[in-house]
Design a protein around this motif. Structure first.
Motif, PDB file in Angstrom:
ATOM      1  N   VAL A 152     -18.777 -35.172  13.614  1.00 30.46           N
ATOM      2  CA  VAL A 152     -18.606 -33.746  13.319  1.00 30.46           C
ATOM      3  C   VAL A 152     -19.389 -33.359  12.068  1.00 30.46           C
ATOM      4  O   VAL A 152     -20.029 -32.306  12.034  1.00 30.46           O
ATOM      5  CB  VAL A 152     -17.111 -33.420  13.146  1.00 30.46           C
ATOM      6  CG1 VAL A 152     -16.944 -32.026  12.603  1.00 30.46           C
ATOM      7  CG2 VAL A 152     -16.394 -33.561  14.465  1.00 30.46           C
ATOM      8  N   ARG A 158     -18.167 -27.824   0.033  1.00 29.29           N
ATOM      9  CA  ARG A 158     -17.830 -27.017   1.204  1.00 29.29           C
ATOM     10  C   ARG A 158     -17.827 -25.532   0.848  1.00 29.29           C
ATOM     11  O   ARG A 158     -18.344 -24.688   1.584  1.00 29.29           O
ATOM     12  CB  ARG A 158     -16.469 -27.461   1.711  1.00 29.29           C
ATOM     13  CG  ARG A 158     -15.964 -26.716   2.927  1.00 29.29           C
ATOM     14  CD  ARG A 158     -14.700 -27.367   3.416  1.00 29.29           C
ATOM     15  NE  ARG A 158     -13.658 -27.284   2.407  1.00 29.29           N
ATOM     16  CZ  ARG A 158     -12.649 -26.416   2.452  1.00 29.29           C
ATOM     17  NH1 ARG A 158     -12.569 -25.570   3.434  1.00 29.29           N
ATOM     18  NH2 ARG A 158     -11.746 -26.399   1.505  1.00 29.29           N
ATOM     19  N   ALA A 173     -21.091 -16.770  11.249  1.00 28.22           N
ATOM     20  CA  ALA A 173     -20.098 -17.523  12.008  1.00 28.22           C
ATOM     21  C   ALA A 173     -20.161 -19.000  11.643  1.00 28.22           C
ATOM     22  O   ALA A 173     -19.138 -19.676  11.484  1.00 28.22           O
ATOM     23  CB  ALA A 173     -20.345 -17.348  13.508  1.00 28.22           C
ATOM     24  N   VAL A 217     -18.391 -19.652   8.469  1.00 28.34           N
ATOM     25  CA  VAL A 217     -16.930 -19.676   8.646  1.00 28.34           C
ATOM     26  C   VAL A 217     -16.486 -21.010   9.244  1.00 28.34           C
ATOM     27  O   VAL A 217     -15.514 -21.628   8.795  1.00 28.34           O
ATOM     28  CB  VAL A 217     -16.497 -18.497   9.552  1.00 28.34           C
ATOM     29  CG1 VAL A 217     -15.063 -18.633   9.975  1.00 28.34           C
ATOM     30  CG2 VAL A 217     -16.716 -17.192   8.832  1.00 28.34           C
ATOM     31  N   ILE A 218     -17.228 -21.446  10.263  1.00 22.69           N
ATOM     32  CA  ILE A 218     -16.867 -22.706  10.912  1.00 22.69           C
ATOM     33  C   ILE A 218     -16.976 -23.866   9.933  1.00 22.69           C
ATOM     34  O   ILE A 218     -16.124 -24.757   9.897  1.00 22.69           O
ATOM     35  CB  ILE A 218     -17.764 -22.955  12.142  1.00 22.69           C
ATOM     36  CG1 ILE A 218     -17.497 -21.880  13.195  1.00 22.69           C
ATOM     37  CG2 ILE A 218     -17.530 -24.326  12.725  1.00 22.69           C
ATOM     38  CD1 ILE A 218     -18.391 -21.976  14.396  1.00 22.69           C
ATOM     39  N   PHE A 271     -14.006 -24.047   7.692  1.00 26.74           N
ATOM     40  CA  PHE A 271     -12.766 -24.577   8.266  1.00 26.74           C
ATOM     41  C   PHE A 271     -12.877 -26.006   8.740  1.00 26.74           C
ATOM     42  O   PHE A 271     -11.876 -26.670   8.945  1.00 26.74           O
ATOM     43  CB  PHE A 271     -12.323 -23.701   9.452  1.00 26.74           C
ATOM     44  CG  PHE A 271     -11.682 -22.436   9.025  1.00 26.74           C
ATOM     45  CD1 PHE A 271     -12.307 -21.224   9.228  1.00 26.74           C
ATOM     46  CD2 PHE A 271     -10.455 -22.454   8.393  1.00 26.74           C
ATOM     47  CE1 PHE A 271     -11.719 -20.047   8.816  1.00 26.74           C
ATOM     48  CE2 PHE A 271      -9.856 -21.286   7.978  1.00 26.74           C
ATOM     49  CZ  PHE A 271     -10.490 -20.073   8.184  1.00 26.74           C
ATOM     50  N   GLY A 272     -14.112 -26.450   8.938  1.00 25.12           N
ATOM     51  CA  GLY A 272     -14.207 -27.737   9.607  1.00 25.12           C
ATOM     52  C   GLY A 272     -14.875 -28.856   8.850  1.00 25.12           C
ATOM     53  O   GLY A 272     -14.877 -29.982   9.311  1.00 25.12           O
ATOM     54  N   LEU A 273     -15.472 -28.563   7.687  1.00 23.12           N
ATOM     55  CA  LEU A 273     -16.273 -29.595   7.065  1.00 23.12           C
ATOM     56  C   LEU A 273     -15.456 -30.435   6.103  1.00 23.12           C
ATOM     57  O   LEU A 273     -14.727 -29.916   5.270  1.00 23.12           O
ATOM     58  CB  LEU A 273     -17.450 -28.965   6.321  1.00 23.12           C
ATOM     59  CG  LEU A 273     -18.447 -29.940   5.735  1.00 23.12           C
ATOM     60  CD1 LEU A 273     -19.188 -30.634   6.850  1.00 23.12           C
ATOM     61  CD2 LEU A 273     -19.423 -29.215   4.840  1.00 23.12           C
ATOM     62  N   LEU A 274     -15.619 -31.714   6.242  1.00 22.33           N
ATOM     63  CA  LEU A 274     -15.035 -32.612   5.255  1.00 22.33           C
ATOM     64  C   LEU A 274     -16.179 -33.117   4.408  1.00 22.33           C
ATOM     65  O   LEU A 274     -17.105 -33.735   4.919  1.00 22.33           O
ATOM     66  CB  LEU A 274     -14.369 -33.803   5.958  1.00 22.33           C
ATOM     67  CG  LEU A 274     -13.125 -33.462   6.744  1.00 22.33           C
ATOM     68  CD1 LEU A 274     -12.794 -34.567   7.711  1.00 22.33           C
ATOM     69  CD2 LEU A 274     -11.971 -33.225   5.790  1.00 22.33           C
TER      70      LEU A 274
END
Lengths: 156, 501
Positions: free
Chosen positions: B26, B118, B224, B227-228, B231-234
């Protein structure tokens, strides 16, 4: 529109707004010349009466019938200038087509699906569809990734 | 700090394979696509140049023809009185963007150390998307055309976009280690080219509705993406409790690897002195050398100039290709955009293939020299290419192959080539400074070049622009020869792993 005998020495500036006129009478006015763009937009004009010294705007080619009698000249039956040779001399740019703009005058208007400045744009952007798809994709991906990735994240 | 020459003690593939979790995948995809989106929105601007130029100018007819009516439809926009001035302004905008991007990189490197990666990345993406939206879409919807407004927005855009690269590289560094990631990073560094292709594709699909929609689409998708990412990045394995990739990898020179993917096909450089501070959470205080001291090192100035020449050509293709195609051949802009994708495709393949060849041969220099010689030939051929789309696409891909490949390889090799000197050996700070100088000069040279391209095109035509490129490539070769003469280095094969796609 009857402007005869109004003692006009020059074309009145308000005339430009009367573009819906079908019959225009300018006889018995001491007009000397008709400036070039006087009849810009007069696409419905079918019958124009002018004092004798003046020529029909657009020349005789622009009218079906030009008669002169006594003290006035009658220009009748405006021809579509797009059919005559005038249009061929300078064709309209891409995506536009010739349209009449008054006696002997042409304009270039956009062809059907085209619109906007210089007729560059075609059709309408499917805004609703686009934002719908993008919004749904964003929300679902964000939720999915948040659930699988960040939910267990400890802020360092 | 590690001796720059001794990089590949052992490829750390073991680390990669054994620790590859879905998080890694991911992170790879998120960073890949976030950088692609940033690049795509840059590309949109290049792709719509012809449309914007006609929006800003009145219709141009030869003087014999009477004026077009209705006035509002054909002549009402007088921001520039003719297409040549508009082109010059577009070149100026490119230059402004590159300059502010370079400045922003410097700042982002420093800032990125202190803030959460992030947050910085998603902030950069979202705000850059908003700026691009105002630049392209709002101005058109409000019919507000103003040169200073455009310039200011583009400066801000350059600063915001510069947050992207250091962040994504740092995140990748955290997850995939700083060593032995040849394959992964090679694959990852195609993100800039993929972004170009994506941007060109999106723009060409939407261009018929009006150039403002091309900006709208890329800006929204980028927003977009921001935004993703949020919410999704580590940003690092530490966040989920996974072991952080090892200290033994610190030995590998960070700048070396940092440089490798840094040069996507046509990316602006980074002053990666700051990047290295960010990604090396490091212990040894290397001895730094002053900026001017670094400049005076043998080979640095020549190398910088050589690099500037090549970057200039690469960048010019990035910024000007679609405009050239629609301007010179009269093709519709959407088609020109789609065709210009072939240059990037050629660049990706070129980087990969030439990297493989130089891995196999274990020498980089001959591969580069041959490729650049062919590049001169292909540039010449391209300048004479006929008005036929398939032929043009093929020659364009070939040109991309021969220019993009060396561009990638050279950028990755900067620190390797220059790092052999005693002053710089063993000092990553010094190496970073030197690399920063070379990268920075390269960027500035490229920036100046953009303006020159529009100037030459306006006054002399496109053929002379190509001659200018050929001259630059030749200068580059010449200067490189001079550099080598100065070093009398035998070969670069120790750094074979550094060659990236």
């Amino acid at each position: 529109l009857d402007l005869s005998n109004c003692s006009l020495h020059s074309v009145p500036p308000g005339l430009a707004e009367a573009t819906a006129a079908i019959v225009l009478d300018l006889t018995e006015n001491p007009l000397t010349t008709l400036p070039n763009g006087s009849f810009l937009g007069f696409i419905h004009l079918q019958s124009l009466l002018l004092p004798l010294p003046l020529e029909c705007p657009g020349g005789s080619d622009a009218w079906q019938n030009v008669t002169a009698d006594g003290s006035s000249r009658l220009c009748q039956g405006q021809r579509n200038p797009c059919n005559s040779s005038v249009e061929l001399a300078w064709p309209c740019p891409e995506n536009s087509a010739c349209a009449p703009d008054g006696p002997g005058l042409v304009q270039c208007l956009c062809d059907n699906p085209f619109h906007g400045y210089k007729c560059l744009r075609e059709g309408t952007f499917p805004m609703l569809l686009f934002s719908g798809i993008l919004g749904t994709a964003t929300v679902s991906l964000s939720l999915l990734l948040w659930g699988t990735q960040r939910r267990k994240a400890k802020t360092p | 700090m590690a001796v720059p020459g001794s990089f590949w003690r052992q490829p750390a593939n073991r680390g990669l394979v054994s620790h590859c979790t879905h998080h890694h995948i991911v992170v790879f995809l998120l960073t890949f696509f976030s950088y692609s989106l940033l690049h795509a929105s840059r590309r949109t601007f290049s792709n719509v140049k012809a449309s914007i130029s006609s929006q800003w100018t009145p219709s141009c007819l030869n003087s014999t023809a009477p004026e077009l009516r209705p006035y509002e439809l054909w002549n009402s926009s007088h921001l520039f009185s003719n297409a040549e001035e508009a082109t010059l302004f577009l070149g100026t905008l490119d230059t402004i963007f590159l300059f502010s991007y370079a400045v922003g990189l410097f700042v982002s490197g420093i800032v990125g150390d202190r803030l959460n990666l992030r947050w910085v990345l998603s902030f950069g993406m979202c705000s850059s998307a908003l700026v691009v939206f105002s630049f392209g879409t709002l101005t058109e919807w409000l019919h507000f055309y103003n040169k200073w407004f455009y310039c200011c927005l583009w400066v801000v855009n350059g600063l915001l976009q510069s947050t992207g690269w250091p962040c994504v590289v740092a995140v990748m560094g955290n997850w995939f280690g700083k060593a032995g990631r040849g394959f992964v990073f090679g694959l990852w560094s195609a993100c800039a080219s993929v972004g170009n292709i994506l941007g060109a594709f999106l723009a060409s699909c939407v261009l018929k509705y009006g150039y403002e929609y091309a900006f709208l689409v890329t800006a929204s998708v980028q927003f977009a993406g921001g935004v993703i990412v949020f919410f999704g990045l580590l940003t690092s394995p530490k966040e989920v409790g996974l072991p952080e990739l090892g200290a033994d990898e610190d030995e590998v020179s960070v700048e070396e690897d940092a440089n490798r993917p840094l040069m996507g096909n046509d990316d602006v450089d980074d002053d990666d002195r700051n990047y290295s501070i960010q990604a090396t959470d490091n212990d040894n205080q290397p001895k730094a050398i002053g900026f001017f001291q670094a400049c005076c090192l043998p080979g640095v100035v020549l190398y910088s100039l050589a690099y500037a020449c090549l970057k200039l050509v690469n960048y010019s293709f990035f910024f000007w290709l679609p405009f050239y195609l629609s301007n010179n051949f009269g093709w519709k802009e959407a088609e020109a955009d789609q065709l210009s994708i072939w240059y990037d495709v050629g660049g990706i393949i070129g980087g990969t293939v030439q990297g493989l060849i130089s891995d196999v041969l274990q020498k980089r220099a001959p591969v580069l020299a041959v490729s650049l010689l062919f590049a001169v030939g292909s540039l010449f051929g391209y300048s004479r290419s006929p008005n036929s789309k398939p032929v043009n696409a093929v020659i364009m891909a070939i040109t991309g192959f021969f220019i993009g490949g060396p561009s990638n390889m050279i950028s990755s090799a900067i620190s390797a080539d220059l790092g052999r000197q005693d002053v710089v050996k063993g000092s990553s700070e010094a190496l970073a400074t030197v690399t920063g100088i070379v990268d920075g000069t390269g960027s500035i040279g490229a920036a100046v070049g953009q303006y020159l391209v529009s100037l030459i095109q306006e006054n002399l035509g496109w053929m002379w622009v190509f001659y200018f490129f050929i001259l630059m490539v030749r200068n580059h070769l010449f200067l490189k020869i001079l550099v080598k003469a100065q070093f009398a280095i035998g070969g670069f094969w120790e750094n074979l792993g550094t060659v990236t796609s």
